[in-house]
Write a protein that holds these residues in place. Structure first.
Motif, PDB file in Angstrom:
ATOM      1  N   ASP A 180      -1.734  -2.691  -0.897  1.00 29.53           N
ATOM      2  CA  ASP A 180      -1.178  -3.656  -1.891  1.00 29.53           C
ATOM      3  C   ASP A 180      -0.426  -2.678  -2.799  1.00 29.53           C
ATOM      4  O   ASP A 180      -0.516  -1.711  -3.092  1.00 29.53           O
ATOM      5  CB  ASP A 180      -2.297  -4.317  -2.794  1.00 29.53           C
ATOM      6  CG  ASP A 180      -3.289  -4.916  -2.136  1.00 29.53           C
ATOM      7  OD1 ASP A 180      -4.456  -4.608  -2.670  1.00 29.53           O
ATOM      8  OD2 ASP A 180      -3.079  -5.641  -1.371  1.00 29.53           O
ATOM      9  N   GLY A 228       9.653  -9.947  -1.722  1.00 31.68           N
ATOM     10  CA  GLY A 228       8.639 -10.765  -0.956  1.00 31.68           C
ATOM     11  C   GLY A 228       7.837 -11.264  -2.055  1.00 31.68           C
ATOM     12  O   GLY A 228       6.584 -11.621  -2.168  1.00 31.68           O
ATOM     13  N   ASN A 264       4.197 -14.480  -2.137  1.00 28.49           N
ATOM     14  CA  ASN A 264       3.656 -13.178  -1.977  1.00 28.49           C
ATOM     15  C   ASN A 264       4.196 -12.432  -3.228  1.00 28.49           C
ATOM     16  O   ASN A 264       4.321 -10.931  -3.331  1.00 28.49           O
ATOM     17  CB  ASN A 264       4.118 -12.360  -0.613  1.00 28.49           C
ATOM     18  CG  ASN A 264       3.764 -13.063   0.552  1.00 28.49           C
ATOM     19  OD1 ASN A 264       2.629 -13.114   0.502  1.00 28.49           O
ATOM     20  ND2 ASN A 264       4.545 -13.096   1.515  1.00 28.49           N
ATOM     21  N   ASN A 300       2.607  -8.649  -3.130  1.00 24.57           N
ATOM     22  CA  ASN A 300       1.514  -9.394  -2.163  1.00 24.57           C
ATOM     23  C   ASN A 300       0.193  -9.730  -2.597  1.00 24.57           C
ATOM     24  O   ASN A 300      -0.684  -9.474  -1.889  1.00 24.57           O
ATOM     25  CB  ASN A 300       1.750  -8.509  -0.920  1.00 24.57           C
ATOM     26  CG  ASN A 300       3.048  -8.426  -0.444  1.00 24.57           C
ATOM     27  OD1 ASN A 300       3.935  -9.097  -0.393  1.00 24.57           O
ATOM     28  ND2 ASN A 300       3.226  -7.166   0.162  1.00 24.57           N
ATOM     29  N   THR A 314      -3.209 -12.293   0.492  1.00 24.50           N
ATOM     30  CA  THR A 314      -2.617 -11.223   0.982  1.00 24.50           C
ATOM     31  C   THR A 314      -1.537 -11.635   1.996  1.00 24.50           C
ATOM     32  O   THR A 314      -1.798 -12.693   2.374  1.00 24.50           O
ATOM     33  CB  THR A 314      -3.672 -10.284   1.731  1.00 24.50           C
ATOM     34  OG1 THR A 314      -2.749  -8.992   1.931  1.00 24.50           O
ATOM     35  CG2 THR A 314      -4.159 -10.790   3.113  1.00 24.50           C
ATOM     36  N   SER A 315      -0.809 -10.869   2.450  1.00 23.64           N
ATOM     37  CA  SER A 315       0.341 -11.178   3.169  1.00 23.64           C
ATOM     38  C   SER A 315       0.116 -11.394   4.482  1.00 23.64           C
ATOM     39  O   SER A 315      -0.941 -10.904   5.000  1.00 23.64           O
ATOM     40  CB  SER A 315       1.627 -10.253   3.206  1.00 23.64           C
ATOM     41  OG  SER A 315       1.363  -9.094   3.380  1.00 23.64           O
TER      42      SER A 315
END
Length: 235
Positions: free
Chosen positions: A60, A166, A170, A174, A190-191
Motif C-alpha cells: 500500500d 490509479g 483505487n 490503492n 485493494t487493487s
C-alpha cells in the motif's frame, strides 16, 4: 457374437454373461479415455499456470508505520474532502467518545473479527455471523498490530485523486473504501493485482480485503456509525 455358432440355441445365462463381459470391456476402455483426458487437462493447466505472469505484491502507498502518519492522514483528509465534498470522518470525535462504552464485540451492530493466523475476516451483524472474507495483513517487518476497539472515525470512499496514480476506485494509494481503526491502520479494499494474494500476509500493515467486501463493510459502518462497530484483530 464371435465364438458363437450361428443358429445354435444357447442358454440365456451364457448369453447374458457374454454381453456383461462386453459391457465391462467397453466401460474400461471409456474409463481409460477419461483418465487420459483428465491427465492431459491437468498437464495443460499446470503449463498454463507456469506460463502465466506472476504479479508482484504491491505494498500500500500508505505506510501506517510512518512516524509522520498523522500529518499524512490530515493531508489525505483535506484532499478527500476537497475532491468529494464528503467529510473524512463518520462522526465528530466528541460523538465517537460518547459511544466508546456503548457496545463491545458482538454486542455491537457490526463486529469485524480478523484472525491473522487464518488470514480471514469474520463479519457479524447484530450478533449473527454473516460472512467470512480472505484478507491480507502485514508482511514480516510490517506486521499488523492486534486491536480490540471501535474504529477511530476516519473513513474514506472511492474517489478520483489528482495526486496519486490509479485514483478513482483505487484512490489514496490503492485503498478504496477504507475504514480506519487507529492511526494509519485501516481495513480497506485493494487493487486487482493484489487479489490473488488475499488469504496471505502481503500488506504494509493494514488489513486488505476485496473491494466488493470493502464497499459492504464501509457502507455498514456509515449506516450504523462507528460507535456501533467493533474491530478485533488477533492471532
Amino acid at each position: 457374437m464371435p465364438g458363437f455358432i450361428k443358429g445354435a440355441n444357447y442358454h440365456p445365462g451364457l448369453i447374458k454373461a457374454y454381453y456383461s463381459e462386453v459391457v465391462i470391456k467397453i466401460s474400461n476402455i471409456l474409463l481409460g479415455l477419461v483418465t487420459i483426458t483428465t491427465l492431459s487437462l491437468s498437464v495443460q493447466a499446470s503449463q498454463l499456470h507456469a506460463a502465466a505472469p506472476q504479479l508482484p505484491n504491491v505494498l500500500d502507498e500508505l505506510n501506517p508505520f510512518d512516524p509522520n502518519i498523522e500529518q499524512i492522514l490530515e493531508a489525505y483528509d483535506k484532499e478527500h474532502e476537497e475532491e468529494t465534498g464528503v467529510s473524512a470522518r463518520a462522526h465528530s470525535i466528541e460523538a465517537l467518545l460518547d459511544f466508546r462504552t456503548a457496545c463491545k464485540r458482538n454486542e455491537c451492530a457490526v463486529w469485524a473479527m480478523v484472525d491473522k493466523s487464518e488470514q480471514r475476516l469474520y463479519l457479524y451483524v447484530n450478533g449473527v455471523f454473516q460472512s467470512v472474507w480472505p484478507v491480507s495483513t502485514g508482511v514480516a517487518g510490517h506486521g499488523t498490530p492486534n486491536f480490540d476497539t471501535h474504529p477511530d472515525g476516519r473513513i474514506y470512499d472511492s474517489y478520483t485523486s489528482k495526486k496519486y496514480p490509479g485514483g478513482d476506485f483505487n484512490g489514496l494509494g490503492n485503498m478504496p473504501y477504507a475504514v480506519f481503526i487507529s492511526g494509519g491502520f485501516a481495513i480497506h479494499g485493494t487493487s486487482q493485482g493484489n487479489w490473488a494474494k488475499l488469504g496471505t500476509r502481503a500488506s504494509h500493515g493494514c488489513v486488505r480485503i476485496h473491494p466488493d467486501n470493502a464497499f459492504q463493510f464501509n457502507r455498514l459502518v456509515r449506516s450504523v456509525g462507528v460507535g456501533n462497530v467493533w474491530v478485533t484483530i488477533q492471532e
